[in-house]
Design a protein around this motif. Structure first.
Motif, short mmCIF file in Angstrom:
data_model
loop_
_atom_site.label_atom_id
_atom_site.label_comp_id
_atom_site.label_asym_id
_atom_site.label_seq_id
_atom_site.Cartn_x
_atom_site.Cartn_y
_atom_site.Cartn_z
N MET A 22 0.83 -1.20 0.00
CA MET A 22 0.00 0.00 0.00
C MET A 22 0.87 1.26 0.00
N GLU A 23 1.95 1.24 0.77
CA GLU A 23 2.81 2.41 0.84
C GLU A 23 3.53 2.65 -0.48
N ILE A 24 3.88 1.58 -1.19
CA ILE A 24 4.56 1.71 -2.48
C ILE A 24 3.63 2.36 -3.50
N VAL A 25 2.37 1.95 -3.51
CA VAL A 25 1.40 2.51 -4.45
C VAL A 25 1.17 3.99 -4.15
N LEU A 26 1.04 4.32 -2.87
CA LEU A 26 0.83 5.73 -2.50
C LEU A 26 2.05 6.57 -2.83
N SER A 27 3.23 6.05 -2.57
CA SER A 27 4.46 6.79 -2.90
C SER A 27 4.60 7.00 -4.40
N ALA A 28 4.27 5.97 -5.17
CA ALA A 28 4.32 6.10 -6.63
C ALA A 28 3.30 7.12 -7.13
N ALA A 29 2.12 7.11 -6.56
CA ALA A 29 1.08 8.07 -6.97
C ALA A 29 1.52 9.50 -6.65
N ILE A 30 2.10 9.70 -5.47
CA ILE A 30 2.58 11.03 -5.10
C ILE A 30 3.70 11.48 -6.05
N GLY A 31 4.62 10.58 -6.35
CA GLY A 31 5.72 10.91 -7.26
C GLY A 31 5.26 11.22 -8.67
N ILE A 32 4.32 10.43 -9.18
CA ILE A 32 3.81 10.66 -10.54
C ILE A 32 3.04 11.97 -10.61
N LEU A 33 2.21 12.24 -9.60
CA LEU A 33 1.45 13.51 -9.58
C LEU A 33 2.40 14.71 -9.49
N ALA A 34 3.41 14.61 -8.65
CA ALA A 34 4.35 15.72 -8.50
C ALA A 34 5.16 15.93 -9.78
N ALA A 35 5.64 14.85 -10.38
CA ALA A 35 6.42 14.98 -11.62
C ALA A 35 5.58 15.53 -12.76
N SER A 36 4.34 15.05 -12.88
CA SER A 36 3.45 15.56 -13.93
C SER A 36 3.11 17.03 -13.69
N GLY A 37 2.90 17.40 -12.44
CA GLY A 37 2.59 18.79 -12.12
C GLY A 37 3.75 19.72 -12.44
N ILE A 38 4.96 19.31 -12.09
CA ILE A 38 6.13 20.15 -12.39
C ILE A 38 6.34 20.25 -13.89
N ASN A 95 -1.28 17.23 -1.09
CA ASN A 95 -2.38 16.79 -0.22
C ASN A 95 -2.24 15.31 0.12
N LEU A 96 -1.91 14.49 -0.86
CA LEU A 96 -1.71 13.06 -0.59
C LEU A 96 -0.53 12.84 0.36
N PHE A 97 0.52 13.62 0.17
CA PHE A 97 1.69 13.50 1.04
C PHE A 97 1.34 13.86 2.49
N ILE A 98 0.63 14.96 2.67
CA ILE A 98 0.23 15.36 4.02
C ILE A 98 -0.71 14.32 4.63
N PHE A 99 -1.63 13.82 3.82
CA PHE A 99 -2.58 12.82 4.30
C PHE A 99 -1.88 11.53 4.71
N SER A 100 -0.84 11.17 3.98
CA SER A 100 -0.12 9.93 4.30
C SER A 100 0.72 10.07 5.57
#
Length: 114
Positions: free
Chosen positions: A1-17, A40-45
């Motif tokens: 679960m943590e790997i999926v959340l970390s990947a989602a945060i990384g993909i969202l941040a990279a796409s946003g930048i 938001n996902l990072f703070i929530f995690s």
């Protein structure tokens, strides 16, 4: 679960930048939204990934804090969602007004030559 959340945060941040560096104003706004979702996902995690536990501890006696969810990140994310919605609406109004005045939607105000 943590790997999926970390990947989602990384993909969202990279796409946003990546979208923040684009020349069109709408792409910049979408990039800001994606970046705010990543934060938001990072703070929530940070409030621990727990499923099916109450966020409020009962009163009295010794309580094991690992059995309860942390309500502070949840409150911070809820506030951040409301603020990001309002700023996105403001940015869109400013972009529409800028497009009407300049006739282009480029960040620097002029079309690319060539």
């Amino acid at each position: 679960m943590e790997i999926v959340l970390s990947a989602a945060i990384g993909i969202l941040a990279a796409s946003g930048i990546w979208l923040l560096l684009r020349p069109r104003t709408f792409q910049v706004i979408v990039g800001l939204c994606l970046l705010s979702y990543a934060v938001n996902l990072f703070i929530f995690s940070m409030g621990r990934l727990t499923v099916g536990v109450p966020p409020i501890m009962p009163q009295g006696g010794f309580v094991n804090p690992t059995l309860y969810a942390d309500p502070l990140p949840q409150a911070l994310v809820l506030t951040a969602i409301v603020i990001s919605f309002a700023t996105t609406a403001l940015f869109l109004v400013v972009i529409i007004a800028s497009r009407g005045l300049t006739g282009t939607d480029h960040v620097d105000g002029k079309e690319r030559e060539g």
